[in-house]
Design an enzyme around this catalytic site. Sequence first.
Site, PDB file in Angstrom:
ATOM      1  N   TYR A   1       0.874  -1.174   0.000  1.00 30.93           N
ATOM      2  CA  TYR A   1       0.000   0.000   0.000  1.00 30.93           C
ATOM      3  C   TYR A   1       0.909   1.221   0.000  1.00 30.93           C
ATOM      4  O   TYR A   1       1.434   1.623   1.029  1.00 30.93           O
ATOM      5  CB  TYR A   1      -0.904  -0.033   1.228  1.00 30.93           C
ATOM      6  CG  TYR A   1      -1.889   1.110   1.360  1.00 30.93           C
ATOM      7  CD1 TYR A   1      -2.118   2.021   0.330  1.00 30.93           C
ATOM      8  CD2 TYR A   1      -2.623   1.272   2.536  1.00 30.93           C
ATOM      9  CE1 TYR A   1      -3.026   3.050   0.462  1.00 30.93           C
ATOM     10  CE2 TYR A   1      -3.537   2.305   2.682  1.00 30.93           C
ATOM     11  CZ  TYR A   1      -3.730   3.194   1.653  1.00 30.93           C
ATOM     12  OH  TYR A   1      -4.635   4.226   1.795  1.00 30.93           O
TER      13      TYR A   1
ATOM     14  N   LYS B   1      -1.031  -0.939  -4.283  1.00 32.29           N
ATOM     15  CA  LYS B   1      -2.034   0.117  -4.419  1.00 32.29           C
ATOM     16  C   LYS B   1      -1.279   1.441  -4.425  1.00 32.29           C
ATOM     17  O   LYS B   1      -0.584   1.775  -3.461  1.00 32.29           O
ATOM     18  CB  LYS B   1      -3.026   0.082  -3.260  1.00 32.29           C
ATOM     19  CG  LYS B   1      -4.049   1.220  -3.324  1.00 32.29           C
ATOM     20  CD  LYS B   1      -4.873   1.336  -2.055  1.00 32.29           C
ATOM     21  CE  LYS B   1      -5.786   2.557  -2.132  1.00 32.29           C
ATOM     22  NZ  LYS B   1      -6.476   2.828  -0.847  1.00 32.29           N
TER      23      LYS B   1
END
Length: 298
Positions: free
Chosen positions: A137, A164
Site C-alpha cells: 500500500y 495500491k
Amino acid sequence: MSNIKFRGVMPAFVTPLNEDGTVREHVVAPMVDYLIDAGVSGFYICGATGEGTVMQPEARMRMAELVVEAVRGRVSVIDHIGAVDLITAKKLAAHAASVGVDAVSSVPPFFYGYGDDEIYNYYKALSDAADVPLVMYASPLSGVPVTTAMVGRLMEIPNMIGLKWTNPNYYEMHKIAKLCGGDINVINGPDETFLCGLSMGAQAGIGSTYNVMPKVFVDIYDSFMKGDLAAARAAQYKADVLIEIMLKRGCLPSLKWMLEQQGFDVGYCTYPLKRLSDAEIAGLRADLDAIEYEKNYL
C-alpha cells in the site's frame, strides 16, 4: 501464474464501529450485499478508510472474518494488515490467510524512517507469515517515498504481486506498471483520478468514495474497458463533483454521515478523528440536494 489478481472497482470498505472500538457486526453484510449488487469486484478492508491502523487487532481480525463470511466468494477481499509493529502485522496476516482472504496488504513500516533494506525485510516477514498474495500500500500517510526501484526489488519477494498506488504521480505509476514485463498488479488509489490511473496502466481501483457512488465508478471502469473514453471522462467528472463536496468537510466523516443517511448504521469515525458539526451537516445536505445525489449517484 500471473500476478494480476485484481481488476475493476474495489471499495475501500468502511468499518462500522461502536464507540468502544468494536465492530457493529450487523451492518457489515447489508453493506457488502449493496455494493456487490452495484457491480463492485472486491473490497479492501481495514485500510485508511477502514480505520484499521487505529483499531485494536481483535477488532481488525473480527472485521476480516465478517467480510469474508458476507462475501461468500462472490468477489475478492484484500485485508490491510499493516501496523506500527511487525509482530501485530504478522499476526493479522496469518489470521487473514486462515479465514480466506484473497490477499493481504500493508503500508511500509512507518514512524522510524526505515531504509530500503528494512522495508524489504518487513515485507519479506509478512510474506513468510501468510502464504497468500501480498500487495504493498503505497500511501503518503506512511511517509515513505515509494520509487520504481523499491517496488522492483519488492517484487522479488515470494507472494508479492503489486501495489495500491495512492499518489498523483502517474508518470511514476506507468514506470511501475512496466516492471516484471508488465506482470504486476497496479491498483489506483486517488478516487478523483481513477481514469488517469487506468490510462497509465492500473488494472483496478480502490477508493473511499466508491462506497457512496459505486455505480459511477463501475461506469468509469466499464466505459474505459469498452474504449468509450468520452463516457469514462463524463463519469469521472461526475464523480469529482461529489468528491469535492465531501472534501469540503473531510472525506471520512462525510462518508460515514452519508452512509448513515442511506440506512447503514456505521457510527462515527474513531475519536479524535473529526466529527461533523451541525452547520457542516446542513451544508453537506444542501450541497447533496443541489446535485440531486440520490437520483444521480445511487
